[in-house]
Design a protein around this motif. Structure first.
Motif, mmCIF file in Angstrom:
data_model
loop_
_atom_site.group_PDB
_atom_site.id
_atom_site.type_symbol
_atom_site.label_atom_id
_atom_site.label_comp_id
_atom_site.label_asym_id
_atom_site.label_seq_id
_atom_site.Cartn_x
_atom_site.Cartn_y
_atom_site.Cartn_z
ATOM 1 N N UNK A 35 0.842 -1.193 0.000
ATOM 2 C CA UNK A 35 0.000 0.000 0.000
ATOM 3 C C UNK A 35 0.881 1.246 0.000
ATOM 4 N N UNK A 36 1.655 1.409 -1.067
ATOM 5 C CA UNK A 36 2.589 2.531 -1.134
ATOM 6 C C UNK A 36 1.874 3.874 -1.212
ATOM 7 N N UNK A 37 0.585 3.873 -1.505
ATOM 8 C CA UNK A 37 -0.173 5.129 -1.490
ATOM 9 C C UNK A 37 -0.128 5.798 -0.132
ATOM 10 N N UNK A 38 0.008 5.000 0.921
ATOM 11 C CA UNK A 38 0.143 5.560 2.273
ATOM 12 C C UNK A 38 1.493 6.263 2.384
ATOM 13 N N UNK A 39 2.555 5.567 1.999
ATOM 14 C CA UNK A 39 3.898 6.134 2.062
ATOM 15 C C UNK A 39 4.094 7.327 1.139
ATOM 16 N N UNK A 40 3.342 7.356 0.060
ATOM 17 C CA UNK A 40 3.434 8.462 -0.892
ATOM 18 C C UNK A 40 2.572 9.658 -0.469
ATOM 19 N N UNK A 41 1.733 9.452 0.562
ATOM 20 C CA UNK A 41 0.870 10.529 1.046
ATOM 21 C C UNK A 41 -0.418 10.702 0.247
ATOM 22 N N UNK A 42 -0.776 9.701 -0.583
ATOM 23 C CA UNK A 42 -2.000 9.794 -1.381
ATOM 24 C C UNK A 42 -3.251 9.549 -0.544
ATOM 25 N N UNK A 43 -3.110 8.753 0.490
ATOM 26 C CA UNK A 43 -4.204 8.474 1.424
ATOM 27 C C UNK A 43 -3.585 8.044 2.743
ATOM 28 N N UNK A 44 -4.406 8.016 3.774
ATOM 29 C CA UNK A 44 -3.891 7.703 5.114
ATOM 30 C C UNK A 44 -4.053 6.215 5.431
ATOM 31 N N UNK A 45 -3.352 5.797 6.456
ATOM 32 C CA UNK A 45 -3.507 4.427 6.941
ATOM 33 C C UNK A 45 -4.942 4.203 7.403
ATOM 34 N N UNK A 46 -5.528 5.218 7.996
ATOM 35 C CA UNK A 46 -6.933 5.139 8.412
ATOM 36 C C UNK A 46 -7.846 4.898 7.212
ATOM 37 N N UNK A 47 -7.578 5.573 6.085
ATOM 38 C CA UNK A 47 -8.362 5.350 4.865
ATOM 39 C C UNK A 47 -8.272 3.887 4.427
ATOM 40 N N UNK A 48 -7.055 3.353 4.441
ATOM 41 C CA UNK A 48 -6.858 1.963 4.042
ATOM 42 C C UNK A 48 -7.576 1.012 4.988
ATOM 43 N N UNK A 49 -7.480 1.246 6.289
ATOM 44 C CA UNK A 49 -8.130 0.376 7.266
ATOM 45 C C UNK A 49 -9.648 0.427 7.132
ATOM 46 N N UNK A 50 -10.180 1.600 6.842
ATOM 47 C CA UNK A 50 -11.621 1.747 6.624
ATOM 48 C C UNK A 50 -12.063 0.923 5.403
ATOM 49 N N UNK A 51 -11.314 1.035 4.320
ATOM 50 C CA UNK A 51 -11.626 0.267 3.110
ATOM 51 C C UNK A 51 -11.499 -1.232 3.371
ATOM 52 N N UNK A 52 -10.469 -1.635 4.099
ATOM 53 C CA UNK A 52 -10.265 -3.051 4.406
ATOM 54 C C UNK A 52 -11.415 -3.608 5.242
ATOM 55 N N UNK A 53 -11.865 -2.835 6.203
ATOM 56 C CA UNK A 53 -12.998 -3.261 7.041
ATOM 57 C C UNK A 53 -14.245 -3.440 6.187
ATOM 58 N N UNK A 54 -14.506 -2.479 5.313
ATOM 59 C CA UNK A 54 -15.663 -2.577 4.426
ATOM 60 C C UNK A 54 -15.546 -3.805 3.519
ATOM 61 N N UNK A 55 -14.343 -4.040 2.962
ATOM 62 C CA UNK A 55 -14.130 -5.163 2.060
ATOM 63 C C UNK A 55 -14.372 -6.490 2.778
ATOM 64 N N UNK A 56 -13.862 -6.628 3.993
ATOM 65 C CA UNK A 56 -14.075 -7.860 4.756
ATOM 66 C C UNK A 56 -15.564 -8.081 5.033
#
Length: 144
Positions: A35-56
């Motif tokens: 998830x290099x978008x986090x490291x690149x500053x395109x989105x936050x770790x919180x954004x990714x975790x929210x999407x992951x929760x929804x996906x699960x």
């Protein structure tokens, strides 16, 4: 791209059927993702975790249980041990979930996924494109 919003997320055709098939065969489903978008500053770790929760939750609606999700939030230029093609996330999942790499499959959409799997001792791999039916067809042939 760098999908991080629920409204932009799409499951590839055939994915639900393929994942249900793996579950019926007794496989534990674990997601390992860069998830290099986090490291690149395109989105936050919180954004990714929210999407992951929804996906699960969405996958559970389809009868599919994801045992765990491992992710590398680092920029590609970082020297971390987790970013695929390095096997760090896979080795961690293998240890935590007591996975036998010789009985496992890695299904990925990039050659770095396959390289990481092989470095972690997972020899059975499938490189897919935009259609998960290739997964289902291959495994159906192999496992019956």
């Amino acid at each position: 791209g760098y999908v991080h919003k629920i409204e932009d997320f799409e499951f590839i055709p055939g994915l639900f059927e393929a994942l249900r098939h793996f579950q019926r065969l007794g496989y534990k489903l674990i997601i390992v993702t860069n998830q290099s978008g986090i490291g690149r500053g395109y989105y936050s770790e919180e954004d990714f975790l929210r999407l992951s929760k929804w996906m699960r939750e969405r996958l559970l609606q389809e009868g599919i249980e994801i045992a765990d999700i491992y992710y590398c939030p680092h920029h590609p230029d970082s020297d971390c041990l987790c970013r695929k093609p390095k096997p760090g996330m896979l080795k961690e999942a293998i240890k935590k979930h007591r996975v036998d790499p010789s009985q496992s499959w890695m299904i990925g959409d990039k050659p770095s996924d396959i390289e990481a799997a092989r470095s972690a001792g997972i020899e059975r791999t499938i490189l897919i494109g935009e259609d998960a039916r290739t997964i289902f067809d291959t495994i159906k042939i192999i496992k019956g």
